[in-house]
Design a protein around this motif. Structure first.
Motif, PDB file in Angstrom:
ATOM      1  N   TYR A  31       0.980  -1.224   0.261  1.00 22.88           N
ATOM      2  CA  TYR A  31       0.106   0.127   0.207  1.00 22.88           C
ATOM      3  C   TYR A  31       1.110   1.385   0.056  1.00 22.88           C
ATOM      4  CZ  TYR A  31      -3.052   3.723   1.828  1.00 22.88           C
ATOM      5  OH  TYR A  31      -3.597   4.909   1.920  1.00 22.88           O
ATOM      6  N   ALA A  32       0.492   2.246  -0.519  1.00 23.98           N
ATOM      7  CA  ALA A  32       1.421   3.532  -0.763  1.00 23.98           C
ATOM      8  C   ALA A  32       0.535   4.737  -0.968  1.00 23.98           C
ATOM      9  CB  ALA A  32       2.361   3.385  -1.745  1.00 23.98           C
ATOM     10  N   ARG A  33       0.679   5.895  -0.072  1.00 26.58           N
ATOM     11  CA  ARG A  33      -0.035   7.200  -0.583  1.00 26.58           C
ATOM     12  C   ARG A  33       1.133   7.978  -1.101  1.00 26.58           C
ATOM     13  NH1 ARG A  33      -2.773   7.081   3.606  1.00 26.58           N
ATOM     14  NH2 ARG A  33      -1.527   8.725   4.884  1.00 26.58           N
ATOM     15  N   ILE A  34       1.090   8.840  -2.047  1.00 32.48           N
ATOM     16  CA  ILE A  34       2.163   9.562  -2.620  1.00 32.48           C
ATOM     17  C   ILE A  34       1.781  10.903  -2.939  1.00 32.48           C
ATOM     18  CG2 ILE A  34       3.872   9.751  -4.357  1.00 32.48           C
ATOM     19  CD1 ILE A  34       3.957   6.866  -4.791  1.00 32.48           C
ATOM     20  N   LYS A  35       2.386  11.963  -2.331  1.00 31.32           N
ATOM     21  CA  LYS A  35       2.007  13.241  -2.988  1.00 31.32           C
ATOM     22  C   LYS A  35       3.137  13.793  -4.259  1.00 31.32           C
ATOM     23  CE  LYS A  35       0.268  17.410  -2.493  1.00 31.32           C
ATOM     24  NZ  LYS A  35      -1.213  17.712  -2.656  1.00 31.32           N
ATOM     25  N   VAL A  36       2.125  14.365  -5.113  1.00 33.53           N
ATOM     26  CA  VAL A  36       3.122  14.710  -6.443  1.00 33.53           C
ATOM     27  C   VAL A  36       3.100  16.034  -6.279  1.00 33.53           C
ATOM     28  CG1 VAL A  36       2.993  14.959  -8.621  1.00 33.53           C
ATOM     29  CG2 VAL A  36       2.087  13.089  -7.894  1.00 33.53           C
ATOM     30  N   LEU A  37       4.383  16.637  -6.251  1.00 28.56           N
ATOM     31  CA  LEU A  37       4.889  18.033  -6.072  1.00 28.56           C
ATOM     32  C   LEU A  37       5.137  18.896  -7.233  1.00 28.56           C
ATOM     33  CD1 LEU A  37       7.098  17.515  -2.856  1.00 28.56           C
ATOM     34  CD2 LEU A  37       4.485  18.218  -3.078  1.00 28.56           C
ATOM     35  N   THR A  38       5.676  18.098  -8.249  1.00 29.90           N
ATOM     36  CA  THR A  38       6.167  18.813  -9.513  1.00 29.90           C
ATOM     37  C   THR A  38       5.730  18.070 -10.829  1.00 29.90           C
ATOM     38  OG1 THR A  38       8.494  17.795  -9.833  1.00 29.90           O
ATOM     39  CG2 THR A  38       8.239  19.504  -8.339  1.00 29.90           C
ATOM     40  N   GLU A  39       6.104  18.593 -11.809  1.00 30.68           N
ATOM     41  CA  GLU A  39       5.822  17.911 -13.350  1.00 30.68           C
ATOM     42  C   GLU A  39       6.718  16.581 -13.196  1.00 30.68           C
ATOM     43  OE1 GLU A  39       3.812  18.183 -15.825  1.00 30.68           O
ATOM     44  OE2 GLU A  39       2.734  19.760 -14.960  1.00 30.68           O
ATOM     45  N   GLU A  40       7.881  16.442 -12.581  1.00 32.36           N
ATOM     46  CA  GLU A  40       8.795  15.238 -12.694  1.00 32.36           C
ATOM     47  C   GLU A  40       7.983  14.182 -11.772  1.00 32.36           C
ATOM     48  OE1 GLU A  40      13.331  14.400 -11.576  1.00 32.36           O
ATOM     49  OE2 GLU A  40      12.692  16.361 -11.335  1.00 32.36           O
ATOM     50  N   GLY A  41       7.444  14.682 -10.948  1.00 31.05           N
ATOM     51  CA  GLY A  41       6.826  13.909  -9.768  1.00 31.05           C
ATOM     52  C   GLY A  41       5.657  12.985 -10.391  1.00 31.05           C
ATOM     53  N   LYS A  42       5.109  13.237 -11.488  1.00 31.14           N
ATOM     54  CA  LYS A  42       4.146  12.774 -11.946  1.00 31.14           C
ATOM     55  C   LYS A  42       4.542  11.260 -12.565  1.00 31.14           C
ATOM     56  CE  LYS A  42       1.468  15.316 -15.058  1.00 31.14           C
ATOM     57  NZ  LYS A  42       1.498  16.260 -16.159  1.00 31.14           N
ATOM     58  N   ALA A  43       5.915  11.044 -12.661  1.00 33.16           N
ATOM     59  CA  ALA A  43       6.167   9.695 -13.068  1.00 33.16           C
ATOM     60  C   ALA A  43       6.191   8.546 -11.975  1.00 33.16           C
ATOM     61  CB  ALA A  43       7.983   9.911 -13.074  1.00 33.16           C
ATOM     62  N   ALA A  44       5.611   9.092 -10.780  1.00 26.90           N
ATOM     63  CA  ALA A  44       5.209   8.208  -9.711  1.00 26.90           C
ATOM     64  C   ALA A  44       4.062   7.433 -10.195  1.00 26.90           C
ATOM     65  CB  ALA A  44       4.945   8.995  -8.312  1.00 26.90           C
ATOM     66  N   ALA A  45       3.280   8.111 -11.259  1.00 24.86           N
ATOM     67  CA  ALA A  45       1.856   7.237 -11.635  1.00 24.86           C
ATOM     68  C   ALA A  45       2.118   6.023 -12.155  1.00 24.86           C
ATOM     69  CB  ALA A  45       1.417   8.276 -12.681  1.00 24.86           C
ATOM     70  N   VAL A  46       3.449   5.565 -12.580  1.00 25.04           N
ATOM     71  CA  VAL A  46       3.848   4.317 -13.025  1.00 25.04           C
ATOM     72  C   VAL A  46       4.311   3.533 -11.846  1.00 25.04           C
ATOM     73  CG1 VAL A  46       5.281   2.945 -14.590  1.00 25.04           C
ATOM     74  CG2 VAL A  46       4.319   5.236 -15.095  1.00 25.04           C
ATOM     75  N   VAL A  47       3.658   2.419 -11.471  1.00 25.00           N
ATOM     76  CA  VAL A  47       4.027   1.752 -10.414  1.00 25.00           C
ATOM     77  C   VAL A  47       4.419   0.427 -10.630  1.00 25.00           C
ATOM     78  CG1 VAL A  47       3.086   0.534  -8.194  1.00 25.00           C
ATOM     79  CG2 VAL A  47       2.158   2.832  -9.267  1.00 25.00           C
ATOM     80  N   HIS A  48       5.733  -0.004 -10.431  1.00 24.29           N
ATOM     81  CA  HIS A  48       6.436  -1.347 -10.734  1.00 24.29           C
ATOM     82  C   HIS A  48       6.065  -2.437  -9.694  1.00 24.29           C
ATOM     83  CE1 HIS A  48       8.526   0.119 -14.348  1.00 24.29           C
ATOM     84  NE2 HIS A  48       8.494   1.193 -13.948  1.00 24.29           N
TER      85      HIS A  48
END
Length: 686
Positions: A31-48
């Motif tokens: 389980y994870a909860r992630i806060k996106v702070l910048t455009e670069e952080g949108k890469a967290a949308a891809v979960v391996h």
């Protein structure tokens, strides 16, 4: 919130992450909860998806009622696609092996991604759910280490909170976890729990056997202990609750440092590795494991008529032992490598010994990196050469730890030859590696082997020398009075760079090698110079220097008042310090391998031009780590700068980073000097 004071400049942060490994019920939940702070952080949308790495067999129960295998409950054997099949065999429709609990060769293990859910909450409170079945959401891609499975969260924006949960289910096996407690993003809080099997001690025992509810390894050893290898922040430890569960709670965990020339992340990052074992004694564990492995390997590589005939055809009775070893090495290098990878770690580890005989690899002319190594071992033994296998952990993936009692570490097999009383370590599983040269990931790598008395020993393979990996730039260039340049140069590659280029040629063809070299050269020479590869020689012969012939044209010099200013060194015109300024270096410096660079290119001057003044020579030395020399020779109408940079180190402590940066800064300053040429039209006295 678009910034986090706890992690200045972060692209994203974990607000919370949790992982539960429940071996009694055969599942792992993430389980994870992630806060996106910048455009670069949108890469967290891809979960391996991180699949379990190792399994322990559980004899209790059956394995066919609730598992459908593959990518979720909706998938079937015919619709699974490649993503999960790269990790484990899919279930057999005929349920082959399901009633043969100790026959691990016939048993078909199953793993599936079951529960998969999530949502993205936008800053205005709008929630976008992750919609679809697991089989539809999960995708597969080809990664450097094999097939990777991932899913993508929808509609992620700057300021969004990503929340997801997935569950990995496994059947009839247990998977003591490998916790990775540090990520590329800062972690505010994380909670990890491992619920181990309760079956450490057999409940009943009669004679020499054990009850069917015992845990056993593939060699029928009852597993009586759980061991762990922790690497945690100061003051933190693994705790156990009243139920015997293992727990780690961490907060304010810094992101993994993104530093150049860093070793593999898992060598220094926070984490805990668990493993079921039959003994807490490290030496006893490896002694048994190597004995099992060696016995199986010896059976696999024992001489057969096909192997003996291959040796007879490849070598002659008059050949020396060294010549025989080299000829047989050339023979196995022709075998099609099915899993060779640029990082030197085979996709199938050394633990796996195929059924049957190694002659299958010879007859089919294809095999994995380790299977090709086993074939070479069989051939040299059939030729009467004393040889034994060794097993190592590829340095590109991990650092070997004897305390971590798990064979998964030892991914690579090498062969140690004894010729004329001297041991020669060879790497036949690395395609295009010259005889006697190891892939860089296999040099300075830890591992285990059996000595002459079949006693286990840990060891480290020798590091390479800088002369083993050389790049040489030579040739002659004609200068015009206007600063134009033309000519032909040669670049010779020896060692690791040659291996990489030859592997590229084998995979994608000669044109791909030319394109790669053109790209590399364009990043080195002045932008006004066109340097293109005409052809590449000895692309198929790893025993020779790889040679690239370069055609050069364009404008090289800056002209004015009858003067020409040309770069003293052509291939260092765009050079930058490989060790950029850093606040505080956290990780060791890993340059992969020592290397040497040489450049000796002659400038043929236009008529009437001479060198205005001798350029300043340089002679630098950084203790035993690196040395640099730059000289210029003037002869008639030509000027020849000669440069040598030798780097002898592979690994350095983080504390040495500043010294490395300072040394290379001096090298860059010396490299980027100009030669000023005076022509017939220059003002008097200048």
């Amino acid at each position: 919130m678009t910034a986090d004071p706890a992690a200045p400049g972060a692209a994203a942060v974990y607000l919370y992450r949790e992982e539960t490994s429940d071996d009694p019920h055969a599942f792992r939940t993430v389980y994870a909860r992630i806060k996106v702070l910048t455009e670069e952080g949108k890469a967290a949308a891809v979960v391996h998806i991180d699949f379990p790495k190792t399994f322990v067999f559980n004899a209790q129960g059956n394995n066919w009622g609730h598992m459908k295998g593959g990518l979720g409950n909706e998938s079937t054997e015919g619709t699974i696609a490649p993503s999960n099949s790269a990790h484990w065999s899919m279930p057999s429709i005929a349920r082959v092996g399901e009633d043969a609990p100790w026959d691990t060769d016939s048993y078909q293990g199953k793993v599936e991604i079951g529960a998969l859910e999530g949502r993205v909450v936008h800053p205005d409170g709008t929630a976008v759910p992750l919609a679809g079945r697991p089989a539809e959401l999960l995708k597969a891609t080809k990664g450097q280490r094999g097939t990777e499975t991932y899913f993508t969260m929808p509609s992620v924006e700057v300021g969004s909170v990503i929340e997801y949960r997935y569950q990995i289910r496994y059947d009839r096996y247990l998977a003591a976890p490998n916790w990775r407690l540090q990520e590329p993003y800062f972690i505010h809080k994380e909670h990890f729990i491992f619920k181990p099997s309760r079956q450490f001690v057999p409940t009943t025992q009669t004679g020499t056997g054990v009850a069917s509810n015992a845990l056993k390894d593939p060699h029928d050893n009852p597993l009586t202990d759980i061991e762990l290898r922790p690497n945690l922040p100061a003051g933190k430890s693994v705790t156990r609750d009243a139920l015997g569960n293992y727990i780690v709670d961490l907060s304010e965990v810094p992101a993994l440092p993104a530093e150049p020339w860093a070793p593999p992340a898992n060598t220094s990052s926070y984490g805990v590795d668990f493993f079921y074992t039959y003994t807490p004694d490290v030496k006893d564990y490896w002694q048994k494991q190597m004995s099992y492995w060696n016995r199986a390997l010896n059976s696999y590589v024992e001489p057969t008529p096909a192997l003996k005939n291959a040796v007879k055809e490849a070598v002659s009775g008059s050949d020396s032992a060294a010549d025989k070893a080299k000829k047989l090495y050339a023979l196995v290098q022709k075998i099609d490598n099915l899993d060779g990878s640029p990082d030197g770690a085979p996709l199938s580890g050394s633990e796996f010994i195929p059924r049957g005989k190694v002659e299958t690899i010879l007859l089919n002319k294809k095999g994995s990196s380790n299977e090709i190594t086993y074939l070479y071992l069989a051939l040299v033994r059939a030729a009467g050469i004393q040889a034994h296998p060794v097993r190592i952990a590829s340095r590109s993936v991990r650092a070997f730890s004897a305390q971590y009692m798990d064979n998964i570490q030892l991914d690579t097999a090498l062969v140690a030859l004894n010729i004329d009383g001297k041991e020669i370590l060879v790497d036949p599983g690395t395609k295009m590696a010259p005889f006697g040269m190891l892939h860089w990931a296999h040099a300075g790598a830890g591992g285990v082997r059996l000595d002459a008395g079949n006693k286990v020993e840990t060891f480290i393979t020798p590091l390479q020398r800088n002369t083993d990996n050389s790049t040489l730039h030579v040739g002659s260039l004609n200068l015009s009075p206007q600063g134009g340049v033309s000519g032909t140069l040669k670049i010779a590659f020896i060692g690791q760079h040659a291996i990489e280029l030859r592997q590229l040629g084998m995979k994608s063809g000669p044109e791909a090698v030319k394109q790669e070299l053109d790209k590399m050269i364009a990043a080195q020479v002045p932008a006004s110079v066109q340097a293109k590869v005409d052809h590449v020689a000895y692309l198929d012969d790893p025993e020779k220097q790889l040679l690239a012939i370069i055609n050069v044209s364009g404008s090289l010099a800056k002209s004015g008042d009858g003067h020409l200013a040309v770069p003293r060194l052509l291939f260092e015109a765009q050079e930058k310090n490989p060790f950029p300024p850093d606040k505080v270096r956290e990780l060791p410096i890993d340059m992969r391998y020592p290397a040497q660079e040489q450049e000796q290119i002659t400038y043929v001057l236009p008529p009437g031009f001479t060198l205005k003044q001798n350029a300043q020579d340089a002679n630098l030395r950084w203790e035993e780590n690196a040395a640099y020399q730059l000289r210029t020779k003037v002869a008639g109408d030509s000027v020849t700068p000669a440069r040598v940079l030798a780097r002898g180190f592979t690994l350095l402590d983080a504390k040495d980073y500043e010294q490395a940066r300072d040394f290379y800064q001096k090298v860059v300053a010396a490299d980027q000097q100009e030669l000023v040429l005076t022509g017939p039209g220059s003002p008097s006295g200048l």
